[in-house]
Enzyme design. Structure first.
Site, PDB file in Angstrom:
ATOM      1  N   THR A 192      49.865  37.420  32.175  1.00 52.00           N
ATOM      2  CA  THR A 192      50.736  35.948  32.518  1.00 52.00           C
ATOM      3  C   THR A 192      50.503  35.315  31.044  1.00 52.00           C
ATOM      4  O   THR A 192      51.572  35.627  30.230  1.00 52.00           O
ATOM      5  CB  THR A 192      50.071  35.162  33.547  1.00 52.00           C
ATOM      6  N   LYS A 196      44.003  41.694  33.363  1.00 51.85           N
ATOM      7  CA  LYS A 196      44.902  40.345  32.884  1.00 51.85           C
ATOM      8  C   LYS A 196      43.982  39.166  33.276  1.00 51.85           C
ATOM      9  O   LYS A 196      43.219  39.262  34.272  1.00 51.85           O
ATOM     10  CB  LYS A 196      46.117  40.494  33.538  1.00 51.85           C
ATOM     11  N   THR A 210      37.207  36.886  39.083  1.00 52.91           N
ATOM     12  CA  THR A 210      37.861  36.022  38.082  1.00 52.91           C
ATOM     13  C   THR A 210      39.145  36.432  37.428  1.00 52.91           C
ATOM     14  O   THR A 210      39.462  35.743  36.207  1.00 52.91           O
ATOM     15  CB  THR A 210      36.843  35.685  37.148  1.00 52.91           C
TER      16      THR A 210
END
Lengths: 404, 404
Positions: free
Chosen positions: A150, A176, A187
């Site tokens: 992202t 990622k 997380t």
């Protein structure tokens, strides 16, 4: 154990691909990835503890509840979370994937990452499915790693090789995660593949144990994501004797898994949104494992410490302050703090009070990219490490207008 | 009840002053303040919960343990915390103040704010004491408010008048606090003066109760300071019948104290380091007071929400995310979220999922300086408010090189 290339395709029998299908407007960004095992694989997963759970997390958890999965489908650009039709969309993603690969929909791990609360339209995924599947290859790890990014600025992959009972085995992973990263749990999105033969129970056990010292010890911004997920697929193609109990083989596997996960943790922390530095807080001399972890995480999460590190400012008072409010029962008058990097090491606080030190030397140490904050509690034999990054202008910039 | 001018000098019998004595290099910044009551006053205090406690906090707590104090001395530019000789220095500050005023050293409230871990030299304080005392006046509230500022950009003072038993009473206060602000507790330096006659026990009770809904509900950056302190002096010069039990008079006093403290909270949040906006999260419909407070604080503390507000981006997914990881037991599918400001109100999330809304209108609302984030949990009758600010480039800038 050796670090090897290949990422999620390093282990035997795993193909992968990542393409741009149109979920993101930017045509140069891949936005959907697939990983497929040649054989149905044992699967284990850990998920966000946020009460707001991404629809894909719920569907994946259900799909691998039998201990097996064959493929992973993951899009970026939209988290498919907080949408009224989220579950339906996630299930359809599994169905589309299953149909294209000729496997049952409930053998598919589905994940999404991106903005929360905007309906995810399936059209681009449906339109891109043929291209995605046609492009699957044994060296598609990098494409898959790119497709799940992202705000990440670097692709995150790693793999290791090791032997179990004379057989060469491999574990590889992609991850990622850049913002909305905080313990507990998982997380981020991480997909791990292995050719080790291992029972579902032992795979879950290895993963659940490992994340306590790896992914649960990373914080970028204190915001625990809604879509965190770490999933491991192990297809047994290394042909070792199946690991179905604790012992030497299990320990070897756990060690290799820990190497992969620690590597990804450091990469994720160092690529935190806007980060210019990777921070590693190493706490030693704690009276318990819980205290060591609590202290290490509190330091890594302190906005003031993070901002000081951005400025290469040896403002150790902020480290001590973060230890003091961590909630851990420690004796402040026994605490020593040092900063360390490639440029050297300097002690800045002894027994809870400042010591004279060379500001020049401290600056030189803190201008490096990888910084260790060493905290000695002088209270026992437990230690812990947490990873984070500095707080920068760019973190604010990235998150001030993420949606636009 | 009326808002009146005068700050800490609004109540009868309080003089104050603030000057530059030389602790700070910048000669245009006042760096030491004094507040003195004409009569020995009843005193109450609340202090940081950080295990690392500023030396002044320890000395003040001891000095007002008998329930009385006459004067406040407070410097900015150095926190006198984590220094080997901190207690000694704080005690000497009380002695210097006491000698100059002709009162016992243990009737002095001492506070320090600024950088942690650098020895505080008494020379400038000693040299400036005569000027500080000579300049004490019944309209010195503003000078005192300025002398305690660190990275604050605006002076913070307020006062109210009200009547108890036919007597006109006043409460005034000054506050400082910009960074290192987080519950629990106190989270800043605040000095309150009143001419109300009240017993030490009831004054402490009023203060301890009030901070739960005021100063404990403010967060700028999640870092609980080492030197937080809220101290109230009440000298009885309004000549009301002494408040020594609960009842109407006590309630009137508590209401006035709450008005002063809430006002200071809003000022402190709105002047958070680098802030361009004051955020107020109002949670309603909670199943308990604890849940309402936990949810409100979690939203206010979310770095991602704070950054979105800086960008005037109606990214409500981050609000929901922060509720989800708050640890509060809530039903996500019952949650509504709205944004409100002078420019209007807009609902963005209903029953835990997004609703269509005008991005243009949302932008207009979020471009205002004071933003309310309204969260309805649909679960009960408890409510809570927390205050914070946006996360900006300037927060990073200010804290990247605070010491230099």
């Amino acid at each position: 154990m050796n670090i090897i290339p290949g990422g999620v395709c390093a282990a035997k029998g795993f193909k992968a691909n990542g393409i741009h299908c149109g979920i993101r407007k930017n045509r140069t960004k891949r936005d959907i990835s697939m990983i497929v095992s040649d054989k149905k694989a044992v699967a284990a997963g850990v998920y966000t503890t946020n009460l707001v759970k991404g629809a894909p997390n719920i569907v994946t958890k259900k799909n691998i509840s039998d201990g097996y999965a064959t493929a992973v489908i993951c899009n970026s650009g939209n988290a498919n979370t907080c949408n009224a039709n989220g579950i339906e969309i996630a299930e359809k993603m599994c169905k589309l994937t299953g149909d294209a690969l000729g496997i049952p929909a409930n053998d598919v791990v589905v994940a999404s990452t991106g903005v929360i609360g905007q309906p995810l339209c399936l059209d681009p995924i449906e339109a891109g499915m043929n291209e995605l599947v046609a492009g699957l290859s044994y060296d598609g790890g990098k494409a898959a790693a790119e497709g799940i990014m992202t705000t990440d600025t670097v692709m995150k992959e790693v793999a290791v090789s090791f032997t179990i009972g004379g057989k060469e085995c491999k574990i590889g992973g992609i991850g990622k995660g850049s913002g909305m990263i905080h313990p507990n749990m998982a997380t981020m999105l991480v997909f791990i593949t292995s050719d080790v033969a291992i029972s579902p129970e032992m795979l879950q056990k290895a993963l659940s144990c490992d994340i306590k010292t790896t992914f649960n010890m990373v914080s970028v911004d204190g915001d625990t994501s809604t879509n965190d997920m770490v999933v491991v697929l192990a297809n047994g193609m290394a042909e070792n004797t199946e690991i179905n109990s604790e012992g030497e083989d299990f320990n070897t596997f756990c060690k290799a898994l820990n190497t992969v996960n620690t590597y990804l943790c450091r990469m994720i922390a160092g690529d935190g949104e806007g980060a210019t530095k990777m921070l590693e807080c190493k706490v030693s001399g704690a009276d318990s494992d819980a205290i060591a972890k609590t202290v290490a995480k509190s330091v890594i999460c302190s906005s003031l410490t993070k901002a000081a590190m951005f400025g290469a400012d040896a403002n150790w008072g902020r480290v001590l302050c973060a230890i003091g409010y961590s909630g851990a029962d420690v004796d402040i008058t026994k605490i020593d703090v040092s900063f360390r990097s490639k440029a050297g090491e300097i002690i800045v606080c002894k027994n809870g009070a400042g010591v004279e030190f060379s500001e020049e030397k401290a600056k030189e140490i803190l201008l490096e990219r990888d910084i260790e904050i060493l905290v000695s509690l002088g209270d026992g034999n437990f230690s812990a490490t947490a990873w984070g990054c500095d707080l920068t202008y760019d973190y604010v910039k990235i998150n001030g207008d993420y949606r636009t």
